[in-house]
Design a protein around this motif. Sequence first.
Motif, mmCIF file in Angstrom:
data_model
loop_
_atom_site.group_PDB
_atom_site.id
_atom_site.type_symbol
_atom_site.label_atom_id
_atom_site.label_comp_id
_atom_site.label_asym_id
_atom_site.label_seq_id
_atom_site.Cartn_x
_atom_site.Cartn_y
_atom_site.Cartn_z
ATOM 1 N N HIS A 71 0.844 -1.482 0.066
ATOM 2 C CA HIS A 71 -0.053 0.026 -0.040
ATOM 3 C C HIS A 71 0.780 1.064 0.024
ATOM 4 C CE1 HIS A 71 -3.345 -2.374 1.063
ATOM 5 N NE2 HIS A 71 -2.551 -3.077 2.077
ATOM 6 N N ARG A 81 -6.812 3.126 7.272
ATOM 7 C CA ARG A 81 -7.668 1.998 6.005
ATOM 8 C C ARG A 81 -6.769 0.837 5.968
ATOM 9 N NH1 ARG A 81 -6.262 1.692 1.230
ATOM 10 N NH2 ARG A 81 -5.259 3.882 1.305
ATOM 11 N N VAL A 82 -5.520 1.146 5.704
ATOM 12 C CA VAL A 82 -4.460 -0.010 5.233
ATOM 13 C C VAL A 82 -4.329 -0.828 6.574
ATOM 14 C CG1 VAL A 82 -1.848 -0.626 5.079
ATOM 15 C CG2 VAL A 82 -3.315 1.285 3.593
ATOM 16 N N GLN A 84 -6.555 -1.558 8.906
ATOM 17 C CA GLN A 84 -7.789 -2.441 9.074
ATOM 18 C C GLN A 84 -8.023 -3.482 7.949
ATOM 19 O OE1 GLN A 84 -10.771 0.769 8.971
ATOM 20 N NE2 GLN A 84 -10.648 1.057 11.231
ATOM 21 N N GLN A 85 -7.582 -3.107 6.680
ATOM 22 C CA GLN A 85 -7.657 -3.861 5.605
ATOM 23 C C GLN A 85 -6.643 -5.389 5.892
ATOM 24 O OE1 GLN A 85 -6.986 -2.265 1.665
ATOM 25 N NE2 GLN A 85 -6.825 -4.379 0.861
ATOM 26 N N GLU A 86 -5.434 -4.898 6.187
ATOM 27 C CA GLU A 86 -4.324 -6.098 6.442
ATOM 28 C C GLU A 86 -4.798 -6.671 7.780
ATOM 29 O OE1 GLU A 86 -2.075 -6.959 4.423
ATOM 30 O OE2 GLU A 86 -2.336 -5.454 3.138
ATOM 31 N N ARG A 88 -7.913 -7.696 8.487
ATOM 32 C CA ARG A 88 -8.993 -8.501 7.845
ATOM 33 C C ARG A 88 -8.173 -9.687 7.289
ATOM 34 N NH1 ARG A 88 -11.673 -3.676 7.319
ATOM 35 N NH2 ARG A 88 -11.176 -3.554 5.123
ATOM 36 N N ASN A 89 -7.211 -9.487 6.395
ATOM 37 C CA ASN A 89 -6.484 -10.218 5.603
ATOM 38 C C ASN A 89 -5.485 -11.152 6.152
ATOM 39 O OD1 ASN A 89 -7.752 -9.232 3.188
ATOM 40 N ND2 ASN A 89 -6.104 -8.001 2.832
#
Length: 119
Positions: A71, A81-82, A84-86, A88-89
């Motif tokens: 990112h 945002r990053v 939170q996304q990572e 979840r991944n």
Amino acid sequence: MLNAYALTFIRQHGPSVTLMQDNARPHVARVTTQFLQQNNVNVMPWLAVSPDLNPIEHIWDQFGRKARANHQIDNVRDLTRVLQQEWRNLRNTLILRYVTSMRRGIIACIHANGGHTRY
């Protein structure tokens, strides 16, 4: 210091829950240890300088590497945002691998008399 969410989690899951934290000053301060004792929180004894034995340190490392590699982060909003996304991944198998390796690492540390290990 242990926050209200963590204390609620510990209370909901009963006496078998053990808190694992490092020996950072805020974690071993008298006010913190008294709070933990007063709230009947089991705390795992931990070596003063042993972050490599703590599974969460390896997980944070992987987490940060992926966030930086995948990112563009230019501001706090991007970072939020990053992360939170990572999060979840993040694969449960990765977390499980580090948690299950903890026993092996501690045994290696004991055999090395607290010295450096490569487990």
